[in-house]
Write a protein that holds these residues in place. Structure first.
Motif, mmCIF file in Angstrom:
data_model
loop_
_atom_site.group_PDB
_atom_site.id
_atom_site.type_symbol
_atom_site.label_atom_id
_atom_site.label_comp_id
_atom_site.label_asym_id
_atom_site.label_seq_id
_atom_site.Cartn_x
_atom_site.Cartn_y
_atom_site.Cartn_z
ATOM 1 N N LEU A 33 36.660 38.981 36.846
ATOM 2 C CA LEU A 33 35.862 37.937 36.199
ATOM 3 C C LEU A 33 34.748 37.425 37.098
ATOM 4 C CD1 LEU A 33 38.662 35.845 34.435
ATOM 5 C CD2 LEU A 33 36.915 37.249 33.335
ATOM 6 N N LYS A 34 34.889 37.608 38.412
ATOM 7 C CA LYS A 34 33.886 37.148 39.366
ATOM 8 C C LYS A 34 33.594 38.261 40.364
ATOM 9 C CE LYS A 34 33.471 32.753 38.114
ATOM 10 N NZ LYS A 34 32.183 32.167 37.659
ATOM 11 N N PRO A 35 32.375 38.804 40.385
ATOM 12 C CA PRO A 35 32.038 39.809 41.406
ATOM 13 C C PRO A 35 31.982 39.160 42.782
ATOM 14 C CG PRO A 35 30.091 39.194 40.143
ATOM 15 C CD PRO A 35 31.249 38.516 39.476
ATOM 16 N N ALA A 36 32.425 39.906 43.794
ATOM 17 C CA ALA A 36 32.482 39.357 45.145
ATOM 18 C C ALA A 36 31.918 40.359 46.139
ATOM 19 C CB ALA A 36 33.924 39.003 45.505
ATOM 20 N N GLU A 37 31.555 39.858 47.305
ATOM 21 C CA GLU A 37 31.113 40.709 48.408
ATOM 22 C C GLU A 37 32.346 41.246 49.140
ATOM 23 O OE1 GLU A 37 28.539 38.367 50.885
ATOM 24 O OE2 GLU A 37 27.760 37.282 49.145
ATOM 25 N N GLY A 38 32.151 42.318 49.892
ATOM 26 C CA GLY A 38 33.246 42.911 50.630
ATOM 27 C C GLY A 38 33.930 44.002 49.836
ATOM 28 N N GLN A 39 35.094 44.434 50.307
ATOM 29 C CA GLN A 39 35.844 45.512 49.678
ATOM 30 C C GLN A 39 37.049 44.954 48.927
ATOM 31 O OE1 GLN A 39 34.712 48.738 49.841
ATOM 32 N NE2 GLN A 39 32.958 47.819 50.911
ATOM 33 N N LEU A 40 37.227 45.381 47.680
ATOM 34 C CA LEU A 40 38.372 44.957 46.885
ATOM 35 C C LEU A 40 38.834 46.103 46.005
ATOM 36 C CD1 LEU A 40 40.351 42.781 45.891
ATOM 37 C CD2 LEU A 40 38.624 42.087 44.215
ATOM 38 N N SER A 41 40.116 46.424 46.130
ATOM 39 C CA SER A 41 40.717 47.463 45.303
ATOM 40 C C SER A 41 41.986 46.918 44.666
ATOM 41 C CB SER A 41 41.046 48.688 46.160
ATOM 42 O OG SER A 41 41.797 49.633 45.422
ATOM 43 N N VAL A 42 42.080 47.007 43.352
ATOM 44 C CA VAL A 42 43.278 46.603 42.620
ATOM 45 C C VAL A 42 43.741 47.811 41.813
ATOM 46 C CG1 VAL A 42 44.279 44.994 40.957
ATOM 47 C CG2 VAL A 42 42.445 44.224 42.479
ATOM 48 N N LEU A 43 44.918 48.316 42.133
ATOM 49 C CA LEU A 43 45.455 49.535 41.512
ATOM 50 C C LEU A 43 44.483 50.694 41.663
ATOM 51 C CD1 LEU A 43 46.965 47.913 38.285
ATOM 52 C CD2 LEU A 43 48.168 48.588 40.363
ATOM 53 N N GLY A 44 43.816 50.732 42.817
ATOM 54 C CA GLY A 44 42.882 51.811 43.115
ATOM 55 C C GLY A 44 41.544 51.697 42.423
ATOM 56 N N MET A 45 41.280 50.548 41.775
ATOM 57 C CA MET A 45 40.043 50.379 41.022
ATOM 58 C C MET A 45 39.234 49.198 41.542
ATOM 59 S SD MET A 45 41.326 51.086 37.095
ATOM 60 C CE MET A 45 43.058 50.650 37.266
ATOM 61 N N ASN A 46 37.936 49.251 41.278
ATOM 62 C CA ASN A 46 37.039 48.129 41.554
ATOM 63 C C ASN A 46 37.093 47.187 40.347
ATOM 64 O OD1 ASN A 46 34.586 46.501 41.438
ATOM 65 N ND2 ASN A 46 33.830 47.767 43.121
ATOM 66 N N PRO A 47 37.621 45.963 40.505
ATOM 67 C CA PRO A 47 37.832 45.094 39.333
ATOM 68 C C PRO A 47 36.581 44.791 38.531
ATOM 69 C CG PRO A 47 39.039 44.264 41.222
ATOM 70 C CD PRO A 47 38.151 45.362 41.734
ATOM 71 N N SER A 48 35.456 44.575 39.194
ATOM 72 C CA SER A 48 34.248 44.207 38.455
ATOM 73 C C SER A 48 33.601 45.405 37.773
ATOM 74 C CB SER A 48 33.243 43.523 39.392
ATOM 75 O OG SER A 48 32.865 44.391 40.436
ATOM 76 N N LYS A 49 33.798 46.613 38.314
ATOM 77 C CA LYS A 49 33.174 47.798 37.745
ATOM 78 C C LYS A 49 34.087 48.571 36.801
ATOM 79 C CE LYS A 49 30.022 48.524 41.654
ATOM 80 N NZ LYS A 49 29.606 49.465 42.729
ATOM 81 N N GLN A 50 35.400 48.387 36.945
ATOM 82 C CA GLN A 50 36.364 49.138 36.121
ATOM 83 C C GLN A 50 37.335 48.177 35.434
ATOM 84 O OE1 GLN A 50 37.140 51.569 39.855
ATOM 85 N NE2 GLN A 50 37.509 53.149 38.315
ATOM 86 N N ARG A 51 36.807 47.073 34.936
ATOM 87 C CA ARG A 51 37.663 46.005 34.433
ATOM 88 C C ARG A 51 38.468 46.418 33.206
ATOM 89 N NH1 ARG A 51 37.035 40.932 31.338
ATOM 90 N NH2 ARG A 51 38.666 39.553 32.143
ATOM 91 N N VAL A 52 37.877 47.146 32.302
ATOM 92 C CA VAL A 52 38.590 47.534 31.081
ATOM 93 C C VAL A 52 39.798 48.405 31.429
ATOM 94 C CG1 VAL A 52 38.455 48.808 28.918
ATOM 95 C CG2 VAL A 52 36.557 47.321 29.605
#
Length: 290
Positions: free
Chosen positions: A53-72
């Motif tokens: 819901l909020k794009p952020a700086e830095g590195q973030l992986s949730v279940l191997g995905m980028n939350p802001s780019k692969q949200r669906v």
């Protein structure tokens, strides 16, 4: 094994205000993590970043995905309950199950009905006739019926009485936590959930001041219960926190007890609340640990 959630240098700003500041942490599978912090510490902002819901700086992986780019794709395998459980008041519980069956490809109507048998809610009940505690239980039953790997809960029992909170957490632990999935829970009811947690993360003014398993916490931090007459000698050893306990005083230390105070009291286990107060009471306590 790759963690379910991994962040490195995660930062999010609202204009010039830094809401979360250079957070780095990892959550492996099978963990129940408590996210603690005062109001405004950055807990909800972090959770919104985790679900895209909020794009952020830095590195973030949730279940191997980028939350802001692969949200669906992410939301097919992640469950999220925000701090306000809202369900359409006109709907019957059975209609909500039908609705979820059409909306989410990994939702199990059969499991939802099974979970609801643990509550006093009937399938024909309308949401507007349910108490707040019942609505939260219905919400959890629906969310827990999604075949997800991560559940994120932002103050899920806010405003509920103690019995409703207990029922909520019992259902969560009994019916969803299976050693493979992980849960991240933000809450102010620290005392109530301490026994449920495997790990804790503490935020203070957007910074991560502690990220640790409760097993490691018990090994690392120690408290000394002592007679008030020993207060001056204890203070000279510079504890993290000095506080009152039943029948006397106590001091909390990070690491082994200093030699100078070892004979001045009785070693006791510090509570999660005591540690939270010690590490988030003032800006000068900010420091990354763990």
């Amino acid at each position: 094994m790759e963690p379910l959630i991994k962040a490195e240098g995660l930062t999010l700003r609202y204009g010039k205000k830094v809401a979360i500041d250079e957070l780095s942490f990892a959550i492996p599978k099978g963990r129940v993590v408590g996210l603690l912090g005062h109001n405004g510490a950055g807990k909800t902002t972090l959770m919104k970043a985790l679900v895209g819901l909020k794009p952020a700086e830095g590195q973030l992986s949730v279940l191997g995905m980028n939350p802001s780019k692969q949200r669906v794709a992410l939301l097919e395998r992640l469950s999220y309950i925000p701090d306000v459980a809202i369900l359409p008041r006109w709907a019957r519980v059975e209609e909500l199950i039908t609705l979820m069956s059409g909306l989410h490809p990994r939702f199990s109507a059969e499991r939802a009905r099974t979970l609801l048998k643990r509550t006093s809610v009937g399938l024909r009940d309308k949401v507007k006739a349910l108490s707040k505690g019942m609505v939260v239980q219905v919400h959890l039953a629906l969310i827990a019926s999604i075949d997800a790997q991560v559940m994120i809960l932002d103050e899920p029992t806010l405003g509920l009485d103690v019995l409703s909170r207990k029922a909520f957490y019992e259902m969560l632990i009994d019916e969803w936590c299976d050693g493979e999935r992980s849960v991240l829970i933000s809450t102010h009811q620290v005392e109530e959930i301490e026994t449920l947690l495997s790990d804790v993360m503490m935020l203070n003014e957007g910074k991560l001041v502690l990220s640790i398993s409760l097993e490691e916490m018990d090994r690392r931090f120690v408290a000394l219960s002592h007679d008030p007459a020993q207060a001056e000698a204890i203070a000279a050893a510079h504890p993290l926190l000095r506080y009152r306990v039943q029948g006397g005083s106590a001091a909390l230390f990070d690491g082994p007890l200093p030699e100078a105070v070892q004979g001045l009291g009785q070693r006791v286990r510090p509570s999660l609340v005591d540690l939270f107060v010690a590490l988030t009471r003032a800006p000068e306590m900010n420091r990354t640990q763990g």
